[in-house]
Design a protein around this motif. Structure first.
Motif, PDB file in Angstrom:
ATOM      1  N   GLY A   1       5.994   4.606  -6.953  1.00 38.81           N
ATOM      2  CA  GLY A   1       7.238   4.844  -6.247  1.00 38.81           C
ATOM      3  C   GLY A   1       7.830   3.545  -5.732  1.00 38.81           C
ATOM      4  N   MET A   2       8.977   3.658  -5.107  1.00 43.53           N
ATOM      5  CA  MET A   2       9.663   2.484  -4.582  1.00 43.53           C
ATOM      6  C   MET A   2       9.232   2.131  -3.162  1.00 43.53           C
ATOM      7  SD  MET A   2      13.567   3.130  -5.901  1.00 43.53           S
ATOM      8  CE  MET A   2      14.157   1.560  -5.214  1.00 43.53           C
ATOM      9  N   ALA A   3       8.807   3.115  -2.382  1.00 40.18           N
ATOM     10  CA  ALA A   3       8.508   2.903  -0.966  1.00 40.18           C
ATOM     11  C   ALA A   3       7.018   2.642  -0.764  1.00 40.18           C
ATOM     12  CB  ALA A   3       8.953   4.113  -0.157  1.00 40.18           C
ATOM     13  N   TRP A   4       6.712   1.445  -0.292  1.00 43.54           N
ATOM     14  CA  TRP A   4       5.350   1.018  -0.006  1.00 43.54           C
ATOM     15  C   TRP A   4       5.302   0.498   1.422  1.00 43.54           C
ATOM     16  CZ3 TRP A   4       1.306   0.664  -3.828  1.00 43.54           C
ATOM     17  CH2 TRP A   4       1.689   1.162  -5.082  1.00 43.54           C
ATOM     18  N   SER A   5       4.125   0.133   1.883  1.00 42.70           N
ATOM     19  CA  SER A   5       3.987  -0.456   3.212  1.00 42.70           C
ATOM     20  C   SER A   5       3.252  -1.779   3.097  1.00 42.70           C
ATOM     21  CB  SER A   5       3.202   0.475   4.145  1.00 42.70           C
ATOM     22  OG  SER A   5       3.054  -0.145   5.421  1.00 42.70           O
ATOM     23  N   TRP A   6       3.579  -2.704   3.994  1.00 48.94           N
ATOM     24  CA  TRP A   6       2.816  -3.942   4.018  1.00 48.94           C
ATOM     25  C   TRP A   6       1.572  -3.783   4.890  1.00 48.94           C
ATOM     26  CZ3 TRP A   6       7.791  -4.395   6.519  1.00 48.94           C
ATOM     27  CH2 TRP A   6       7.753  -4.557   7.886  1.00 48.94           C
ATOM     28  N   GLU A   7       1.411  -2.615   5.509  1.00 46.63           N
ATOM     29  CA  GLU A   7       0.248  -2.317   6.350  1.00 46.63           C
ATOM     30  C   GLU A   7      -0.547  -1.167   5.735  1.00 46.63           C
ATOM     31  OE1 GLU A   7      -0.737  -3.955   8.919  1.00 46.63           O
ATOM     32  OE2 GLU A   7       1.026  -4.969   9.733  1.00 46.63           O
TER      33      GLU A   7
ATOM     34  N   TYR B   1       0.843  -1.195   0.000  1.00 50.55           N
ATOM     35  CA  TYR B   1       0.000   0.000   0.000  1.00 50.55           C
ATOM     36  C   TYR B   1       0.873   1.238   0.000  1.00 50.55           C
ATOM     37  CZ  TYR B   1      -3.240  -3.583   1.465  1.00 50.55           C
ATOM     38  OH  TYR B   1      -3.982  -4.738   1.524  1.00 50.55           O
ATOM     39  N   ARG B   2       0.321   2.322  -0.590  1.00 51.83           N
ATOM     40  CA  ARG B   2       1.080   3.573  -0.673  1.00 51.83           C
ATOM     41  C   ARG B   2       0.106   4.744  -0.655  1.00 51.83           C
ATOM     42  NH1 ARG B   2       6.070   5.504  -2.506  1.00 51.83           N
ATOM     43  NH2 ARG B   2       5.975   7.342  -3.836  1.00 51.83           N
ATOM     44  N   GLY B   3       0.383   5.721   0.188  1.00 47.91           N
ATOM     45  CA  GLY B   3      -0.355   6.976   0.195  1.00 47.91           C
ATOM     46  C   GLY B   3       0.488   8.001  -0.540  1.00 47.91           C
ATOM     47  N   ALA B   4      -0.049   8.543  -1.634  1.00 52.60           N
ATOM     48  CA  ALA B   4       0.769   9.433  -2.465  1.00 52.60           C
ATOM     49  C   ALA B   4      -0.108  10.287  -3.363  1.00 52.60           C
ATOM     50  CB  ALA B   4       1.727   8.610  -3.327  1.00 52.60           C
TER      51      ALA B   4
END
Length: 160
Positions: free
Chosen positions: A98-104, A88-91
């Protein structure tokens, strides 16, 4: 756990406290001064100390660094995924890939809210990434971060 090389220690000492850490990392790698094991040791520190590391040197350079280093985790006991992983990504729309995501999901929602407070129109995105395209996982700073090869994100869906 193996000891960090003298080269890696010297690099981290030079890069400590500087906003130019990602550029210094790239330049030092390009000059041949850092080996793959050195990169494996120093990438977590440089990536996690910078608010927007991808913006500093670009995705292509970071992907080269991560691919050279091999899978990276911090803490080091976090395992590489063995099955496709929902991330998941807030953007903003222009930064969805992007490269930075979250598993939460909730962590991505926190980032979405952070950027909305800055007056930006943001969305929550989700994607499924194959295990080979997960470059790193960082459980530090409470971010539950998954660093991915963003070139391999086949289908990004807006979910909020």
């Amino acid at each position: 756990m193996k000891a960090m090389s003298e080269t890696a220690i010297q690099f981290l000492s030079a890069a400590s406290g500087t906003l130019d850490g990602p550029q210094l990392l790239w330049d030092t790698y390009e000059s041949g001064q850092l080996t793959a094991p050195d990169l494996h040791d120093v990438i977590p520190d440089i990536w996690t100390r910078h608010d927007w590391p991808e913006c500093a040197i670009g995705a292509d350079r970071w992907i080269t660094l991560f691919r050279t280093a091999g899978f990276v985790a911090l803490p080091t006991n976090l395992a590489a995924p063995t099955a496709p992983l929902a991330v998941y990504r807030g953007a903003t729309e222009d930064r969805a890939r992007g490269m930075a995501w979250s598993w939460e999901r909730y962590k991505a929602e926190e980032f979405q809210q952070r950027y909305t407070k800055l007056g930006r129109t943001t969305h929550l995105y989700t994607a499924t990434i194959q295990p080979a395209d997960v470059l790193a996982v960082f459980g530090t700073r409470g971010e539950h971060e998954v660093v991915v090869d963003s070139r391999q994100l086949a289908r990004i869906k807006r979910c909020g």
